[in-house]
Write an enzyme that holds these catalytic residues in place. Sequence first.
Site, PDB file in Angstrom:
ATOM      1  N   GLU B 205      13.628  66.534  26.908  1.00 47.93           N
ATOM      2  CA  GLU B 205      12.801  65.333  26.939  1.00 47.93           C
ATOM      3  C   GLU B 205      11.325  65.591  27.178  1.00 47.93           C
ATOM      4  OE1 GLU B 205      13.780  62.240  26.222  1.00 47.93           O
ATOM      5  OE2 GLU B 205      15.787  63.007  25.776  1.00 47.93           O
ATOM      6  N   SER B 485      60.513  25.764  49.786  1.00 49.24           N
ATOM      7  CA  SER B 485      61.315  26.148  50.960  1.00 49.24           C
ATOM      8  C   SER B 485      60.678  27.239  51.815  1.00 49.24           C
ATOM      9  CB  SER B 485      62.689  26.623  50.505  1.00 49.24           C
ATOM     10  OG  SER B 485      63.330  25.586  49.811  1.00 49.24           O
TER      11      SER B 485
END
Lengths: 176, 790
Positions: B205, B485
């Site tokens: 780069e 239940s």
Amino acid sequence: MKMNKLRSMFWSLCAVLLLQGCIGAPARTSAPVRQPGPTVPPPVEPAAAPGEARVRVYEPPQVALAAPLHSKAVQALLERSEQQRLESDLDGAVTTIERALRLESRNAHLWNRLAHLRYEQGRRTLAAELAAKSNALAARDLGLKRDNWLLIAAARRSVGDARGARDAERKARTLY
Amino acid sequence: MARTPTKKRRPAARSGTRAKKPRRRGVSRPRGRVKRRWLARLIAFGFLFSLVAGVYVLYLDHTVRTKFEGKRWAVPARVYGRPLELYAGARLTGEQLQAELRRLGYRKVAHPRQPASWSQSGSRFLIRTRNFQFWDGAEPEQYIDLRLDGGRVAHLSQADGAELALLRLEAPEIGSIYPAHNEDRVLVRRDQLPPGLVTALLAVEDRTFHEHHGVDPRGIARALWANLRAGALVQGGSTLTQQLIKNFYLTRERTLWRKLNEAVMALLLDARYGKDEILGAYANEIYLGQDGSRAIHGFGLASDFYFNRPLGELDLARQALLVALVRGPSYYDPRRNPKRARKRRDLVLRLLAEQGAISQAEARHAAAQPLGVTDQRGRGRGNFPAFMDLVRRQLHRDYREEDLTSEGLRIFTTLDPWVQAHAEEALGDRLGKLEKWNKLPAGKLEGSAVVVDAQGAEVLALVGGRKARFAGFNRALDAVRPIGSLIKPVVYLAALMEPARYTLVTPLEDTGLTIRGGDGKAWTPRNYDRKEHGQVPLHRALANSYNLSTVRLGMDMGLGRVADLLRELGISRPVEPVPAMLLGALSLSPLEVAQLYQGFAGGGFYSPLRAIREVLDAEGRPLQRYPLTVRQAVPGEAVYLLNRNLQEVVSEGTGKGLDRFLPSALKVAGKTGTTDGLRDSWFAGFTGDKVAVVWVGRDDNRPAGLTGGTGALQVWGDMMRRIAPLSLELISPEGVETVWVEPHSMMRSGEGCEGARPFPFIKGSAPRIHSSCSRGGESGLGGFLRDLFQ
């Protein structure tokens, strides 16, 4: 006169012997057979130290906390926690015991340790609850249960619950 | 004293100005005057321009400095699961250990020489761990020898044989909490950047990074020439400094003005800061990939995202791949475009070899390596969305959103990825099968599951739906549905807490009834089988989940009592005390149900469920702990009786179907739940170490066609089978005794009497009348005396 005296003495002697014969054990009819093997001496209690009186009737002996057999991992964490406590790192000690509880969450001794640490930190209500949790998992470990009840008593007293403390102490006293 | 000179000076200054003006006019000439006027204007213009430019540069300088010296990034909080504890005796299988090592990014090798590597020979593992900073200190790097046998750790020591009581592997990272702009990153310091990565980055780069002053005119020319030659954009002319400026300060628009700003700011940045500082900032700022909406920034996170290992452990090939990604993370995405990525990586390696940074042989060797990218993706919010949701909600009680998304906090949670994976699989698999077997429309069934540690109340797993990785509606927390239940144990517990009135063998009337509510409306409950069962002992009524006897019992206890008990057990949602509540008209989320049942499993002690253990700040300093707390909510004796009854539900009642999934030796307690029209199917239960709740139903609340037993129970059983929990060994409290009772007469009986069964009773509450069988073996006087004193 002399003869009468002697006769009465004789009859008295006979009566005493007769009475003894009735009350006493029956006479042995045969010679005892020697038991083979070495004889084991009966357990001898250590003599009390001079000046130390043992009054069992009124005060039962202190039940020592039986040293529990922990796994190596839990033992290492307990030791580490104790070290942290001695270094006044109570938060660290609590964290370490909580870590141990993740390994053995039903180990009543670990809940008891956590309760003591929380008590030391001044978190008395939580300490009492943790001690109660330890009791619920302690099964037949009476020494541990007694320690938990004493801790609960102390925690209750420190928050002004004198009656609750007395109840807890009573519970502790029954655990021998 | 000080005022006098000032007063004197002012008039002098004014007179001086006045004196100059006529003199200037006096010296000017007509031709030269025009020239000079232009010159003056030019100078003035130049001066003004310089002034404006200067001010602008100062402004840019201020911008550069403010951001660079302030907090540069919002660093998201990183969230970790529970660390795996290794110690002799720990329950652990080879499969589980391998999964954990893979999750942590450890490499399987022949001889572990580097940290984070392991080898296996049969059931023996040699592992080199990484060091890791926990709340209570660092766990150092270790080299360990571990042997497994029969599903347990049989041996643990240091590899050199030295003793080792226990150690923690690192906590696996399970996600991060990043801000709304979706930038996620893991900060790395300059000294943590591997030299090889830096070399490769500069080689590709910015070759003259250490020489230029932020902008490199020669580089631009070279790039221009290279691009012209290639006929395409193959090389960029921007320096790393410019790239940093572009990402850090500016927008992505491509205008000349922005380019100019970029260049000026790059020069300023270079002038003000050292090369290492700039490089460090670049390494953290650079955009390197996308994970859904999450943007992957910086090499630190990219290493984790692509390779599931820290930056310091990357080999040359992987470092080269990261550098390759800088040019176009999407175009060179190694997961979507592996060929392209590989080509670019090999180009990076070639460049490095050409510049002499590595040898040709090294380049060839690295180029022969595969890309090494893991398939584990989406650790941000992706993998455990339901659990992360819970963590966020709990954190929001104590932290502001911006603190969570920017302060770099480290959050240690209770998630057990192993349990979580099995819960997800079981739910996904079973729902499909349930649809198939019950001929239900495909893809309509939904479900959720919660697994909690039975004593410590830590949430181990949370599944929010069938597609567990999909961050949608979190049913475990937000599907608040009637629990059917599942409420019954609370009603029965209320009764068992009054031992003078109710024991497990107290006969209940299971016969029809109609109740008029406060609004005058009549409510006539029915049993599931539409039958009346007459007189049934209390334990059978719960085991078979009879409605009529439960309603009678609940009405006798009082609705307020049941509602109070729910509150005591940690249900904070308002409970409306209406009769239908007794059959589960009450709506709760699966997590709330888990809280309720944890209270049963914990022996009546309430511990708030926890998903977080500790929070550390970015520097690893402890911030907050969420400790283990307990409160005795219900007496242990009554809960023990209830738990024995809940075991009966599984062994002989509505939960019997679990025997298809679990070994018969494994003791379990639990309860099924079904709501009107088979809309909701529930199962909640616990083993020796885990509490789990499963809900199955449909999001549109239409009938799912499943009862608790035919739906949720199946998922629960399958899930527990995979997790292999501990058997439930209940400890009888001091205040409980076991008494043999004859089931028909409910009379005290003796062991060995025909049909007699042992039942636990709170002391003093067992039946006093003896059956003829129990008296048979005893002298009349003994029986008489016992009856007298009991």
